[in-house]
Design a protein around this motif. Structure first.
Motif, PDB file in Angstrom:
ATOM      1  N   PRO A   8     -40.530  42.487  43.210  1.00 39.03           N
ATOM      2  CA  PRO A   8     -41.021  42.914  44.526  1.00 39.03           C
ATOM      3  C   PRO A   8     -39.925  43.503  45.419  1.00 39.03           C
ATOM      4  O   PRO A   8     -40.193  44.422  46.206  1.00 39.03           O
ATOM      5  CB  PRO A   8     -41.589  41.633  45.136  1.00 39.03           C
ATOM      6  N   GLU A   9     -38.702  43.003  45.288  1.00 35.00           N
ATOM      7  CA  GLU A   9     -37.600  43.546  46.087  1.00 35.00           C
ATOM      8  C   GLU A   9     -37.335  45.010  45.715  1.00 35.00           C
ATOM      9  O   GLU A   9     -37.077  45.848  46.577  1.00 35.00           O
ATOM     10  CB  GLU A   9     -36.344  42.697  45.892  1.00 35.00           C
ATOM     11  N   TRP A  10     -37.419  45.338  44.416  1.00 28.36           N
ATOM     12  CA  TRP A  10     -37.245  46.717  43.980  1.00 28.36           C
ATOM     13  C   TRP A  10     -38.420  47.583  44.448  1.00 28.36           C
ATOM     14  O   TRP A  10     -38.222  48.676  44.972  1.00 28.36           O
ATOM     15  CB  TRP A  10     -37.103  46.813  42.452  1.00 28.36           C
ATOM     16  N   ILE A  11     -39.619  47.100  44.260  1.00 27.61           N
ATOM     17  CA  ILE A  11     -40.807  47.864  44.641  1.00 27.61           C
ATOM     18  C   ILE A  11     -40.775  48.189  46.129  1.00 27.61           C
ATOM     19  O   ILE A  11     -40.951  49.347  46.538  1.00 27.61           O
ATOM     20  CB  ILE A  11     -42.101  47.095  44.264  1.00 27.61           C
ATOM     21  N   ASN A  12     -40.526  47.187  46.961  1.00 24.66           N
ATOM     22  CA  ASN A  12     -40.488  47.406  48.415  1.00 24.66           C
ATOM     23  C   ASN A  12     -39.303  48.271  48.832  1.00 24.66           C
ATOM     24  O   ASN A  12     -39.440  49.162  49.676  1.00 24.66           O
ATOM     25  CB  ASN A  12     -40.457  46.068  49.150  1.00 24.66           C
ATOM     26  N   GLY A  13     -38.141  48.013  48.246  1.00 22.47           N
ATOM     27  CA  GLY A  13     -36.952  48.784  48.593  1.00 22.47           C
ATOM     28  C   GLY A  13     -37.073  50.235  48.191  1.00 22.47           C
ATOM     29  O   GLY A  13     -36.716  51.138  48.947  1.00 22.47           O
ATOM     30  N   LYS A  14     -37.595  50.491  47.002  1.00 23.79           N
ATOM     31  CA  LYS A  14     -37.780  51.867  46.518  1.00 23.79           C
ATOM     32  C   LYS A  14     -38.743  52.614  47.431  1.00 23.79           C
ATOM     33  O   LYS A  14     -38.506  53.769  47.791  1.00 23.79           O
ATOM     34  CB  LYS A  14     -38.293  51.857  45.081  1.00 23.79           C
ATOM     35  N   THR A  15     -39.801  51.946  47.834  1.00 19.97           N
ATOM     36  CA  THR A  15     -40.768  52.557  48.754  1.00 19.97           C
ATOM     37  C   THR A  15     -40.085  52.935  50.059  1.00 19.97           C
ATOM     38  O   THR A  15     -40.299  54.034  50.589  1.00 19.97           O
ATOM     39  CB  THR A  15     -41.943  51.585  49.025  1.00 19.97           C
TER      40      THR A  15
END
Length: 107
Positions: free
Chosen positions: A74-81
């Motif tokens: 989730p940290e990658w998904i949110n950060g990438k967004t």
């Protein structure tokens, strides 16, 4: 031991944002998900504005497990967004899983 060669073709005007994303967001997550980065390189002479990096894995199973857990974090998904709210940072990504030859200094 296997390696992955990743080449990112950077979107116009997005070089700094891509470096920031990799340094601040991806690198800590790579460590968390056991993705060992050997190094990053910029194109100094060549046709394309790109960034190249190499990752090291114990074997193909480790490679698949590490990337699966990374892209679902989730940290990658949110950060990438967040990093891509003004558009994608890359126009193309090429990934190749490579193994050394018998005479390669890097085994």
């Amino acid at each position: 031991m296997i390696h992955e060669l990743r080449e990112y073709y950077v979107a116009p005007g997005k070089v700094a944002a891509l470096h920031n994303q990799l340094e601040k967001l991806a690198m800590p997550l790579f460590k968390k998900h056991e993705i060992k980065v050997i190094g990053f390189w910029n194109t100094m002479i060549g046709e394309n504005s790109n960034l190249i990096y190499i990752c090291e894995f114990k074997d193909l199973s480790h490679y698949e497990k590490a990337w699966k857990s990374f892209i679902n974090d989730p940290e990658w998904i949110n950060g990438k967004t967040e990093y891509e709210k003004e558009g994608p940072l890359t126009v193309r990504i090429v990934s190749s899983v490579i193994t050394p030859t018998s005479y390669s200094p890097l085994q």
